[in-house]
Design a protein around this motif. Structure first.
Motif, PDB file in Angstrom:
ATOM      1  N   ARG A 315      63.865 -70.077  55.958  1.00  0.00           N
ATOM      2  CA  ARG A 315      65.110 -69.563  55.133  1.00  0.00           C
ATOM      3  C   ARG A 315      65.589 -68.784  56.056  1.00  0.00           C
ATOM      4  NH1 ARG A 315      62.432 -65.577  51.310  1.00  0.00           N
ATOM      5  NH2 ARG A 315      61.142 -65.594  52.841  1.00  0.00           N
ATOM      6  N   ILE A 316      67.198 -68.523  56.040  1.00  0.00           N
ATOM      7  CA  ILE A 316      67.974 -67.564  56.754  1.00  0.00           C
ATOM      8  C   ILE A 316      68.428 -66.303  55.739  1.00  0.00           C
ATOM      9  CG2 ILE A 316      70.240 -67.280  58.072  1.00  0.00           C
ATOM     10  CD1 ILE A 316      70.055 -70.331  58.720  1.00  0.00           C
ATOM     11  N   ARG A 317      68.181 -65.128  56.111  1.00  0.00           N
ATOM     12  CA  ARG A 317      68.674 -64.192  55.437  1.00  0.00           C
ATOM     13  C   ARG A 317      69.898 -63.556  55.930  1.00  0.00           C
ATOM     14  NH1 ARG A 317      65.651 -60.719  52.481  1.00  0.00           N
ATOM     15  NH2 ARG A 317      65.030 -62.605  51.348  1.00  0.00           N
ATOM     16  N   VAL A 318      70.992 -63.399  55.304  1.00  0.00           N
ATOM     17  CA  VAL A 318      72.368 -63.133  56.081  1.00  0.00           C
ATOM     18  C   VAL A 318      72.620 -62.083  54.938  1.00  0.00           C
ATOM     19  CG1 VAL A 318      74.723 -63.589  56.257  1.00  0.00           C
ATOM     20  CG2 VAL A 318      73.163 -65.299  56.393  1.00  0.00           C
ATOM     21  N   GLY A 319      72.724 -60.715  55.626  1.00  0.00           N
ATOM     22  CA  GLY A 319      72.848 -59.325  54.874  1.00  0.00           C
ATOM     23  C   GLY A 319      73.807 -58.479  55.628  1.00  0.00           C
ATOM     24  N   GLY A 320      74.862 -57.719  54.918  1.00  0.00           N
ATOM     25  CA  GLY A 320      75.528 -56.615  55.419  1.00  0.00           C
ATOM     26  C   GLY A 320      76.604 -56.258  54.598  1.00  0.00           C
ATOM     27  N   MET A 321      77.594 -55.492  55.050  1.00  0.00           N
ATOM     28  CA  MET A 321      78.700 -54.973  54.618  1.00  0.00           C
ATOM     29  C   MET A 321      78.238 -53.629  53.734  1.00  0.00           C
ATOM     30  SD  MET A 321      80.600 -58.205  53.131  1.00  0.00           S
ATOM     31  CE  MET A 321      79.387 -59.037  52.480  1.00  0.00           C
ATOM     32  N   ALA A 322      79.324 -52.893  53.510  1.00  0.00           N
ATOM     33  CA  ALA A 322      79.090 -51.543  52.836  1.00  0.00           C
ATOM     34  C   ALA A 322      80.319 -51.446  51.829  1.00  0.00           C
ATOM     35  CB  ALA A 322      79.100 -50.490  53.785  1.00  0.00           C
ATOM     36  N   GLU A 323      79.691 -50.824  50.693  1.00  0.00           N
ATOM     37  CA  GLU A 323      80.799 -50.549  49.874  1.00  0.00           C
ATOM     38  C   GLU A 323      80.340 -49.080  49.421  1.00  0.00           C
ATOM     39  OE1 GLU A 323      81.202 -53.156  46.566  1.00  0.00           O
ATOM     40  OE2 GLU A 323      81.829 -54.932  47.898  1.00  0.00           O
ATOM     41  N   LEU A 324      81.321 -48.078  49.209  1.00  0.00           N
ATOM     42  CA  LEU A 324      81.200 -46.776  48.638  1.00  0.00           C
ATOM     43  C   LEU A 324      81.875 -46.862  47.404  1.00  0.00           C
ATOM     44  CD1 LEU A 324      81.992 -44.552  51.802  1.00  0.00           C
ATOM     45  CD2 LEU A 324      79.917 -45.709  51.480  1.00  0.00           C
ATOM     46  N   GLY A 325      81.035 -46.832  46.223  1.00  0.00           N
ATOM     47  CA  GLY A 325      81.580 -46.928  44.987  1.00  0.00           C
ATOM     48  C   GLY A 325      80.588 -46.585  43.893  1.00  0.00           C
ATOM     49  N   GLY A 326      79.612 -45.737  44.393  1.00  0.00           N
ATOM     50  CA  GLY A 326      78.819 -45.192  43.299  1.00  0.00           C
ATOM     51  C   GLY A 326      77.714 -46.235  43.146  1.00  0.00           C
ATOM     52  N   PHE A 327      77.169 -46.135  41.840  1.00  0.00           N
ATOM     53  CA  PHE A 327      75.718 -47.043  41.407  1.00  0.00           C
ATOM     54  C   PHE A 327      76.239 -48.447  41.101  1.00  0.00           C
ATOM     55  CE2 PHE A 327      73.978 -43.013  41.961  1.00  0.00           C
ATOM     56  CZ  PHE A 327      72.802 -43.123  42.467  1.00  0.00           C
ATOM     57  N   ASP A 328      77.559 -48.845  41.181  1.00  0.00           N
ATOM     58  CA  ASP A 328      77.944 -50.006  40.938  1.00  0.00           C
ATOM     59  C   ASP A 328      77.295 -51.334  41.546  1.00  0.00           C
ATOM     60  OD1 ASP A 328      79.336 -52.482  39.877  1.00  0.00           O
ATOM     61  OD2 ASP A 328      80.741 -52.497  41.808  1.00  0.00           O
ATOM     62  N   ARG A 329      76.571 -52.161  40.642  1.00  0.00           N
ATOM     63  CA  ARG A 329      75.961 -53.321  41.261  1.00  0.00           C
ATOM     64  C   ARG A 329      76.457 -54.707  41.111  1.00  0.00           C
ATOM     65  NH1 ARG A 329      69.943 -52.729  42.044  1.00  0.00           N
ATOM     66  NH2 ARG A 329      69.428 -50.594  41.991  1.00  0.00           N
ATOM     67  N   ALA A 330      77.826 -54.611  40.766  1.00  0.00           N
ATOM     68  CA  ALA A 330      78.453 -56.048  40.628  1.00  0.00           C
ATOM     69  C   ALA A 330      78.178 -56.951  41.854  1.00  0.00           C
ATOM     70  CB  ALA A 330      79.794 -55.885  39.995  1.00  0.00           C
ATOM     71  N   LEU A 331      78.272 -58.208  41.515  1.00  0.00           N
ATOM     72  CA  LEU A 331      78.066 -59.064  42.658  1.00  0.00           C
ATOM     73  C   LEU A 331      79.527 -59.837  42.832  1.00  0.00           C
ATOM     74  CD1 LEU A 331      74.766 -60.911  41.656  1.00  0.00           C
ATOM     75  CD2 LEU A 331      75.333 -60.017  43.811  1.00  0.00           C
ATOM     76  N   ARG A 332      80.119 -59.327  43.950  1.00  0.00           N
ATOM     77  CA  ARG A 332      81.553 -59.799  44.070  1.00  0.00           C
ATOM     78  C   ARG A 332      81.793 -61.061  44.858  1.00  0.00           C
ATOM     79  NH1 ARG A 332      84.194 -55.382  42.283  1.00  0.00           N
ATOM     80  NH2 ARG A 332      83.244 -53.592  42.022  1.00  0.00           N
ATOM     81  N   PRO A 333      82.330 -61.862  44.138  1.00  0.00           N
ATOM     82  CA  PRO A 333      82.578 -63.279  44.885  1.00  0.00           C
ATOM     83  C   PRO A 333      83.260 -63.168  46.272  1.00  0.00           C
ATOM     84  CG  PRO A 333      83.337 -63.377  42.596  1.00  0.00           C
ATOM     85  CD  PRO A 333      83.212 -61.874  42.777  1.00  0.00           C
ATOM     86  N   GLU A 334      83.909 -62.266  46.483  1.00  0.00           N
ATOM     87  CA  GLU A 334      84.838 -62.100  47.818  1.00  0.00           C
ATOM     88  C   GLU A 334      83.698 -61.652  48.653  1.00  0.00           C
ATOM     89  OE1 GLU A 334      85.807 -57.994  45.667  1.00  0.00           O
ATOM     90  OE2 GLU A 334      85.326 -60.453  44.942  1.00  0.00           O
ATOM     91  N   ARG A 335      82.822 -61.010  48.474  1.00  0.00           N
ATOM     92  CA  ARG A 335      81.764 -60.554  49.640  1.00  0.00           C
ATOM     93  C   ARG A 335      80.745 -61.594  49.948  1.00  0.00           C
ATOM     94  NH1 ARG A 335      84.133 -56.607  51.593  1.00  0.00           N
ATOM     95  NH2 ARG A 335      84.625 -54.882  50.363  1.00  0.00           N
ATOM     96  N   ARG A 336      80.515 -62.583  48.674  1.00  0.00           N
ATOM     97  CA  ARG A 336      79.669 -63.791  48.894  1.00  0.00           C
ATOM     98  C   ARG A 336      80.417 -64.772  50.237  1.00  0.00           C
ATOM     99  NH1 ARG A 336      75.723 -67.342  45.308  1.00  0.00           N
ATOM    100  NH2 ARG A 336      75.686 -69.224  47.095  1.00  0.00           N
TER     101      ARG A 336
END
Length: 433
Positions: A315-336
């Protein structure tokens, strides 16, 4: 000695393991059904001792303004309506000076380098398996400006005795052969040969089993209501509520270690300690490999997009980016979309349609250094605030806090690591000393 550890992510489990190995009677409490089901579940997979770098760095304020107008920016800010978010961001900007950067990086490297030694010893002692690789980390530069800026990091690495190699494009492609077929602009790279990779979820679960073998009791599906303080100001117990049980109970011990990551601050506020830890949201993709010739060997960190691409077995694990927005856990399509774009550019050997998309909350301090050690509350200790480096620092910070809790001499200096650096005039501040 009885010790209760709050939290069963990689940091909490490592803490419990080292406490039990030293003879303590340990109970671990977690609201999830098992180990590493929160931030430790699907992180970037890199064990980046040499790349333990503060987020607050010279030039970051200017970059942050520029990123606000970019589609694939590594940072996004969504105001959560709290004064704490604003004060935390202000404190982070304060840490962007060259002087603060040097102080914070030394502290981080001190813990990370110690953690490297602890993990090596743990592996030798137990043979623990977690799809680990020891092929280093490659920080990939797409511009000459990034190469030039790396000089500052190399100076600190040299001072701390950490091995590194500055590579040109040809050297980058020798280290990661699949990049020779990439269409991305590659100017050079900074390789840290002693860094490692591995699946943090597999590691934490394996370590939890080792801890159980040492007598550690894990209590799953347990909500922590509050820390109860005794008449003398110490912690008298932890009020907990098990799933399906109508009545709360109070769990008592001699000492308590808080390792709840981003959830450390809300729990501790009732005691009068307001930890400067903010939940910084990150994303990852876990991608099945279909062409090994187009997959990474180890970890490649794309400096432009602040995205890490890490190789597991298949497998390849691809991770990163940072959002400052409290405890929001929404999976945002633009981040994918950003994660997929970088993957296609660098390592298109994965099956992206079958990728698992995930998000987690990293517990960040304004100076990027974790908070490890005692508190003004006599029997309460902290092991939290590791940001993106909980996996990297877990063994070192776990061993360190275990020694502190049990009154043993520590293997490394502890100055600048505890909550004390944030305490001034009897209150917790967001600006550290």
């Amino acid at each position: 000695m009885k010790v209760v550890v709050l939290g069963a992510g990689v940091v909490g489990v490592a803490t419990a393991y080292y406490l039990a190995r030293a003879g303590a009677e340990v109970t671990v409490i977690d609201r999830n059904a098992g180990p590493a089901l929160d931030t430790s579940f699907a992180n970037a997979g890199q064990i980046s001792y040499g790349y333990s770098t503060p987020w607050g760095a010279p030039g970051i304020p200017t970059k942050a303004v520029k990123w606000m107008f970019e589609k694939h920016a590594p940072l996004a800010i969504r105001l959560d309506g709290s004064a704490f978010q604003l004060s935390w961001m202000s404190a982070m900007l304060y840490n962007c000076s060259p002087e603060r950067y040097a102080i914070n990086k030394e502290r981080m490297l001190r813990v990370s380098n110690y953690s490297r030694q602890c993990l090596a010893q743990l592996r030798a002692d137990t043979g623990i398996q977690f799809e680990g690789r020891s092929a280093g980390t490659l920080q990939l530069f797409r511009s000459q400006k990034q190469v030039d800026q790396a000089q500052r990091d190399m100076e600190v690495l040299k001072e701390c005795g950490i091995a590194y190699e500055l590579l040109d494009k040809a050297g980058v492609c020798r280290a990661e052969p699949a990049l020779a077929q990439s269409g991305a602009t590659i100017t050079g790279g900074l390789r840290l040969p002693d860094d490692e990779t591995g699946d943090c979820f597999l590691f934490t679960n394996a370590l939890a089993k080792l801890a159980e073998g040492l007598g550690v009791q894990f209590r799953w599906n347990v909500e922590i209501d509050q820390l109860e303080q005794g008449a003398d100001g110490s912690i008298g117990g932890v009020r907990i509520r098990s799933a399906g049980e109508p009545q709360a109970e109070v769990l008592q011990a001699d000492r308590y270690v808080l390792a709840l990551g981003s959830f450390s601050r809300p729990l501790l506020q009732s005691t009068g300690l307001d930890l400067p830890i903010y939940p910084v949201k990150g994303y990852s993709l876990t991608i099945p490999i279909v062409d090994e010739a187009l997959a990474p060997i180890s970890t490649v960190l794309d400096e432009t997009y602040k995205i890490a691409l890490t190789r597991f077995d298949q497998r390849i694990r691809v991770g990163g980016m940072a959002e400052l927005g409290g405890f929001d856990r929404a999976l945002r399509p633009e981040r994918r979309a950003t994660l997929e774009m970088v993957t296609r550019q660098l390592f298109p050997g994965g099956d992206l349609p079958r990728a698992e998309f995930w998000t987690g909350l990293r517990p960040m301090t304004p100076d990027s250094t974790p908070i490890i050690g005692p508190t003004p509350i006599a029997n309460l200790y902290l092991n939290t605030g590791h940001g993106t480096l909980g996996w990297t620092m877990s063994c070192g910070s776990g061993k360190l806090v275990a020694d502190i809790v049990l009154g043993q001499p520590t293997d490394i200096a502890t100055d600048g690591l505890s909550i004390q650096r944030y305490l001034r005039a009897g209150k917790v501040c967001t600006r550290a000393t």
